[in-house]
Design a protein around this motif. Structure first.
Motif, PDB file in Angstrom:
ATOM      1  N   PRO A 229       0.817  -1.223   0.000  1.00  0.00           N
ATOM      2  CA  PRO A 229       0.000   0.000   0.000  1.00  0.00           C
ATOM      3  C   PRO A 229       0.846   1.266   0.000  1.00  0.00           C
ATOM      4  CG  PRO A 229      -0.915  -1.606   1.513  1.00  0.00           C
ATOM      5  CD  PRO A 229       0.407  -2.156   1.069  1.00  0.00           C
ATOM      6  N   LEU A 230       1.976   1.244   0.707  1.00  0.00           N
ATOM      7  CA  LEU A 230       2.835   2.428   0.746  1.00  0.00           C
ATOM      8  C   LEU A 230       3.403   2.730  -0.637  1.00  0.00           C
ATOM      9  CD1 LEU A 230       4.277   4.667   2.299  1.00  0.00           C
ATOM     10  CD2 LEU A 230       6.085   3.022   2.858  1.00  0.00           C
ATOM     11  N   LEU A 231       3.863   1.708  -1.346  1.00  0.00           N
ATOM     12  CA  LEU A 231       4.395   1.912  -2.689  1.00  0.00           C
ATOM     13  C   LEU A 231       3.304   2.427  -3.624  1.00  0.00           C
ATOM     14  CD1 LEU A 231       6.728  -1.188  -3.241  1.00  0.00           C
ATOM     15  CD2 LEU A 231       7.343   1.121  -2.539  1.00  0.00           C
ATOM     16  N   GLN A 232       2.105   1.892  -3.495  1.00  0.00           N
ATOM     17  CA  GLN A 232       1.005   2.340  -4.345  1.00  0.00           C
ATOM     18  C   GLN A 232       0.710   3.824  -4.104  1.00  0.00           C
ATOM     19  OE1 GLN A 232      -2.143  -0.371  -3.318  1.00  0.00           O
ATOM     20  NE2 GLN A 232      -0.964  -2.151  -3.996  1.00  0.00           N
ATOM     21  N   LYS A 233       0.702   4.205  -2.838  1.00  0.00           N
ATOM     22  CA  LYS A 233       0.386   5.589  -2.492  1.00  0.00           C
ATOM     23  C   LYS A 233       1.467   6.544  -2.983  1.00  0.00           C
ATOM     24  CE  LYS A 233      -0.970   8.433   1.492  1.00  0.00           C
ATOM     25  NZ  LYS A 233      -1.288   8.419   2.933  1.00  0.00           N
TER      26      LYS A 233
END
Length: 243
Positions: A229-233
């Protein structure tokens, strides 16, 4: 209603996982509620991506055939010695030439794993300014260029003794000496003897950076490569704001 919104967001993400149009993908991601990352998330997200990318590159290249079976980075005879290879093959010494190529690639594979701690150290030392500039750069290889700037000398210092030892261990030095001696005995040829250790060290480092550049391009352009999720954000934010 909340469940429906989450389901629709998940569907949209999957739909665009194989889409090449980054602007469309960024718009979709922006509608999923991920929002803009904080400065801390930008730094953490980029560092996470770079640790993944550099570690997987080092692991892949240090495996058997990591260099030898990769046509993009396979190490061949030095440019100034390619006439040696051609001449040896022309007089039936194909096996000797093949042994040189296989052994120098094995030496590079033996050294590649040493890149991992060097890159991880470089990532940990990255400032927020470094991370932000890399993330939002219009250059698809901005992180790779950063690594080249801050790690090239360390890689050369770490790689060279390992490659020299490996060249001895896998027989490359002997095959190389045999090849050069066989060539130099051929009448009317100019004598050659390139520095094999320096050449293989430089090519091994080039190969590492090539692989890192591929990993960087993948995460910049493919939503499916953004595995947390962090990479996506963070990379959705980069898609929307890249200069």
């Amino acid at each position: 209603m909340k469940t429906l919104k989450i389901t629709l967001s998940a569907f949209v993400l999957l739909f665009f996982a194989s889409c090449d149009t980054l602007n469309q993908a960024a718009q979709v991601l922006g509608q999923t509620g991920l929002g803009n990352p904080t400065t801390s998330e930008i730094s953490m997200g980029l560092k996470q991506a770079l640790e993944f990318g550099t570690s997987s590159s080092a692991d892949r290249l240090s495996a058997t055939d990591g260099f030898f079976a990769n046509a993009a980075i396979k190490i061949l005879f030095p440019e100034e010695a390619q006439k040696v290879e051609r001449t040896l093959r022309s007089v039936g010494l194909n096996k000797l030439a093949d042994n040189v190529i296989l052994s120098i690639n094995r030496a590079a594979e033996a050294a590649a794993i040493e890149a991992k701690p060097i890159f991880i150290s470089a990532v940990k030392g990255m400032t927020f300014s470094d991370a932000s500039n890399i993330l939002l750069s219009g250059q698809q290889d901005a992180a790779t260029l950063y690594f080249k700037r801050v790690t090239s000398q360390q890689l050369a210092d770490r790689f060279r003794p390992i490659i020299e030892s490996s060249l001895q261990k896998v027989g490359a030095t002997r095959y190389w000496a045999d090849a050069i001696n066989a060539y130099n005995k051929i009448p009317l040829v100019g004598k050659v003897n390139p520095d094999l250790s320096s050449f293989v060290t430089a090519k091994a480092i080039d190969g590492i950076f090539f692989e890192i550049a591929q990993e960087e391009l993948k995460i910049r352009t493919r939503i499916s490569a953004r595995s947390t999720p962090l990479l996506q954000k963070v990379f959705a934010y980069a898609d929307r704001n890249r200069v």
